[in-house]
Design an enzyme around this catalytic site. Sequence first.
Site, mmCIF file in Angstrom:
data_model
loop_
_atom_site.group_PDB
_atom_site.id
_atom_site.type_symbol
_atom_site.label_atom_id
_atom_site.label_comp_id
_atom_site.label_asym_id
_atom_site.label_seq_id
_atom_site.Cartn_x
_atom_site.Cartn_y
_atom_site.Cartn_z
ATOM 1 N N PHE A 223 0.830 -1.198 0.000
ATOM 2 C CA PHE A 223 0.000 0.000 0.000
ATOM 3 C C PHE A 223 0.869 1.254 0.000
ATOM 4 O O PHE A 223 1.869 1.324 0.714
ATOM 5 C CB PHE A 223 -0.861 0.067 1.267
ATOM 6 C CG PHE A 223 -1.830 -1.061 1.447
ATOM 7 C CD1 PHE A 223 -3.131 -0.976 0.980
ATOM 8 C CD2 PHE A 223 -1.442 -2.218 2.132
ATOM 9 C CE1 PHE A 223 -4.031 -2.004 1.177
ATOM 10 C CE2 PHE A 223 -2.337 -3.258 2.338
ATOM 11 C CZ PHE A 223 -3.639 -3.153 1.856
ATOM 12 N N ASP A 224 0.440 2.260 -0.758
ATOM 13 C CA ASP A 224 0.917 3.613 -0.552
ATOM 14 C C ASP A 224 0.240 4.144 0.707
ATOM 15 O O ASP A 224 -0.748 3.570 1.187
ATOM 16 C CB ASP A 224 0.568 4.466 -1.769
ATOM 17 C CG ASP A 224 0.971 5.922 -1.611
ATOM 18 O OD1 ASP A 224 2.015 6.186 -0.992
ATOM 19 O OD2 ASP A 224 0.217 6.791 -2.088
#
Length: 275
Positions: A136-137
């Site tokens: 995930f960012d």
Amino acid sequence: MTVTIAVSSCALFRQETGDKGAAFPFVKALTMVNQRLTELGQAIEERFKIVVTHTNSKDRDHPANNIEKYKLDIDQVYEITGEKSFVDHLNEIKPVLYLSTNQQNVREAIIAGYGAATMYQRDYQEPSDEVLRVAFDGDGVLFSDESERVNTIDGLNAFFDNEKKKEDIPLKQGQLHTFFRELVQLQQKNEKNCPIRTYLVTSRGTVSPGLRALKTLKAEKLEINEAFFLSGAPKGPVLKAIKPHIFFDDHLPHIKEALENGVIGAHVPYGVKNE
């Protein structure tokens, strides 16, 4: 606890050929997790419910044929019709995550409050199925775009000042926060043998911006397996080393960078980067 994941047939399979699509490795890994949890003796509720959505009414058996061909353990093939709106269909499925190659459907899902991302059919290096790896960012994905908005509008120095001043104030939840939380809860319930690993791959640095991200997760008692604070450095080499089944980012250039490194990227069209 059943975690519903909805994937469009156009993301799961390439429509022209029926070959494996961009979402295939992720879905295959989800079925592996279900099998492992069953082996660990978990109740039937402790699993992912995988729903494949289909819109081509002229060829209703197309996804079913490919599901059988690749021996995927799919819970439901759900046909999207023109009799009601797309969001009405999602309200029936109630997914924590929706994946599609249809950008309009993804945007409608996000507006309706669902975690969603756009897939891109590119060549990729298919990851191993031993462990589900999800990357995930941070801003615009796990967290809201509140800090990213400061950076975009007022500049980098204002961003650093903001993060230093608010280091102990948790960031608000982002579009994929619920999906991430469900992954963490599955890990916590199967602490020793859970075949899931999560990664944070963010452009934030290791000082106040990074500390605020970690403190936000700690405040919600959400542990991430590995966090990479890149201080604006390219994400591609890190993602290539991780080999995630899917990587979520709100910034399209980062998705393109992932794809160029053979990593399956999913674009979350949310926040200031997508206005």
